[in-house]
Design an enzyme around this catalytic site. Structure first.
Site, PDB file in Angstrom:
ATOM      1  N   SER A 138      15.747  38.937   2.346  1.00  0.00           N
ATOM      2  CA  SER A 138      16.691  39.939   2.833  1.00  0.00           C
ATOM      3  C   SER A 138      16.377  41.327   2.287  1.00  0.00           C
ATOM      4  O   SER A 138      15.886  41.484   1.167  1.00  0.00           O
ATOM      5  CB  SER A 138      18.134  39.562   2.469  1.00  0.00           C
ATOM      6  OG  SER A 138      19.026  40.628   2.708  1.00  0.00           O
ATOM      7  N   TYR A 151      25.200  38.134  -3.607  1.00  0.00           N
ATOM      8  CA  TYR A 151      24.080  38.187  -2.674  1.00  0.00           C
ATOM      9  C   TYR A 151      23.054  39.218  -3.141  1.00  0.00           C
ATOM     10  O   TYR A 151      21.848  38.956  -3.136  1.00  0.00           O
ATOM     11  CB  TYR A 151      24.603  38.535  -1.275  1.00  0.00           C
ATOM     12  CG  TYR A 151      23.612  38.315  -0.150  1.00  0.00           C
ATOM     13  CD1 TYR A 151      23.261  37.033   0.248  1.00  0.00           C
ATOM     14  CD2 TYR A 151      23.047  39.394   0.527  1.00  0.00           C
ATOM     15  CE1 TYR A 151      22.365  36.829   1.286  1.00  0.00           C
ATOM     16  CE2 TYR A 151      22.152  39.193   1.568  1.00  0.00           C
ATOM     17  CZ  TYR A 151      21.818  37.913   1.943  1.00  0.00           C
ATOM     18  OH  TYR A 151      20.924  37.709   2.966  1.00  0.00           O
ATOM     19  N   LYS A 155      19.378  37.953  -4.285  1.00  0.00           N
ATOM     20  CA  LYS A 155      18.262  38.354  -3.431  1.00  0.00           C
ATOM     21  C   LYS A 155      17.279  39.240  -4.187  1.00  0.00           C
ATOM     22  O   LYS A 155      16.060  39.182  -3.938  1.00  0.00           O
ATOM     23  CB  LYS A 155      18.773  39.038  -2.169  1.00  0.00           C
ATOM     24  CG  LYS A 155      19.472  38.080  -1.204  1.00  0.00           C
ATOM     25  CD  LYS A 155      18.544  36.949  -0.739  1.00  0.00           C
ATOM     26  CE  LYS A 155      19.192  36.073   0.312  1.00  0.00           C
ATOM     27  NZ  LYS A 155      18.284  35.009   0.803  1.00  0.00           N
TER      28      LYS A 155
END
Length: 263
Positions: A138, A151, A155
């Site tokens: 991502s 997140y 990531k």
């Protein structure tokens, strides 16, 4: 990597970017595509839609024994794995208030699953003198997922781990790519918007939403060129430069965007 006659495994392969990758790899002439997912029925449906070259597998990527079994079963069936795509991922939609269980799940799916895959698949690749790892990380891994602390953190860790793998193993024939899309029209984004998550709203406000098939197309191009960072949204490279050159200004711009969306 030329995908013709390759043996490929895709985790999180039953939907979103994963299913698009599986379909595209088959279209590129892969000899076999293993569609691995926690949802068995969905994995079977995607594999059936692809055709004879696809094989469904049920796996919980947070369970290292299951990942080892996935790799061992694939190697027994096809003799090798040329490309392993660690694609499964989860969001939380929240900040520091998110409970420990959600943080732990994000860590296990977004980071440890990549570690488990590397541990399982690298010995065979190294013995054969080649192979490719594709990690879906991502754009949050090189920028920030506004509104989703777990997140963002996981990531970033995923990109860091992929970079470590590339530095450590490239001279031994292993190629590593980090696929870092920004906004993608997937159930993950739709669910985030339905729940009112700030991160999903920021992505939607950007207007730069790609289809999963467009991301798969970018992935194939990046694999062919053996690029480490594969950026389906080319503007992410410009954002990353701006963030590095002027972190205070970059953060100020994001705070302004957040204020606009929340007031």
């Amino acid at each position: 990597m030329n995908l013709t006659d390759r043996i490929v495994v895709v985790t999180g392969g039953a939907g979103g970017i994963g299913s698009a990758l599986a379909r595209r790899f088959a279209a590129e002439g892969a000899a076999a595509v293993v569609v691995a997912d926690l949802e068995a029925d969905a994995a079977h449906a995607v594999a059936d839609g692809i055709g004879p070259v696809a094989h469904p597998a049920t796996v919980d990527v947070t369970d290292e024994d299951q990942v080892r079994s996935l790799v061992a079963d694939t190697e027994r069936r096809y003799g090798r794995i040329d490309l392993f795509c660690a694609n499964a991922g989860v969001t939380t939609g929240g900040g520091i208030e998110v409970d420990d269980a959600a943080w732990d799940r994000a860590w296990r799916v977004n980071v440890l699953a990549h570690v488990y895959a590397a541990r399982a698949v690298l010995p065979g690749m190294l013995a054969r003198g080649g192979g490719h790892l594709l990690h879906t990380c991502s754009a949050a891994g090189v920028l920030t997922a506004v509104g989703d602390a777990a997140y963002t953190a996981t990531k970033h860790a995923a990109v860091g781990f992929a970079e470590w793998l590339s530095i450590t193993y490239r001279d031994r024939g292993i190629r590593v790519s980090a696929l870092c899309p920004q906004g993608v029209d997937t159930p993950m984004l739709a669910d985030g918007l339905a729940a009112g998550h700030l991160g999903a709203r920021v992505i939607a406000a950007s207007g730069a939403i790609l289809t999963a098939d467009q991301v798969a197309e970018a992935a194939v191009a990046g694999l062919a060129e053996e690029r480490f960072l594969i950026l389906p949204h080319p503007e992410v490279a410009a954002y990353a430069r701006r963030r590095a050159e002027d972190p205070d200004g970059w953060q100020a711009g994001l705070r302004k965007l957040v204020r606009r969306l929340t007031t």
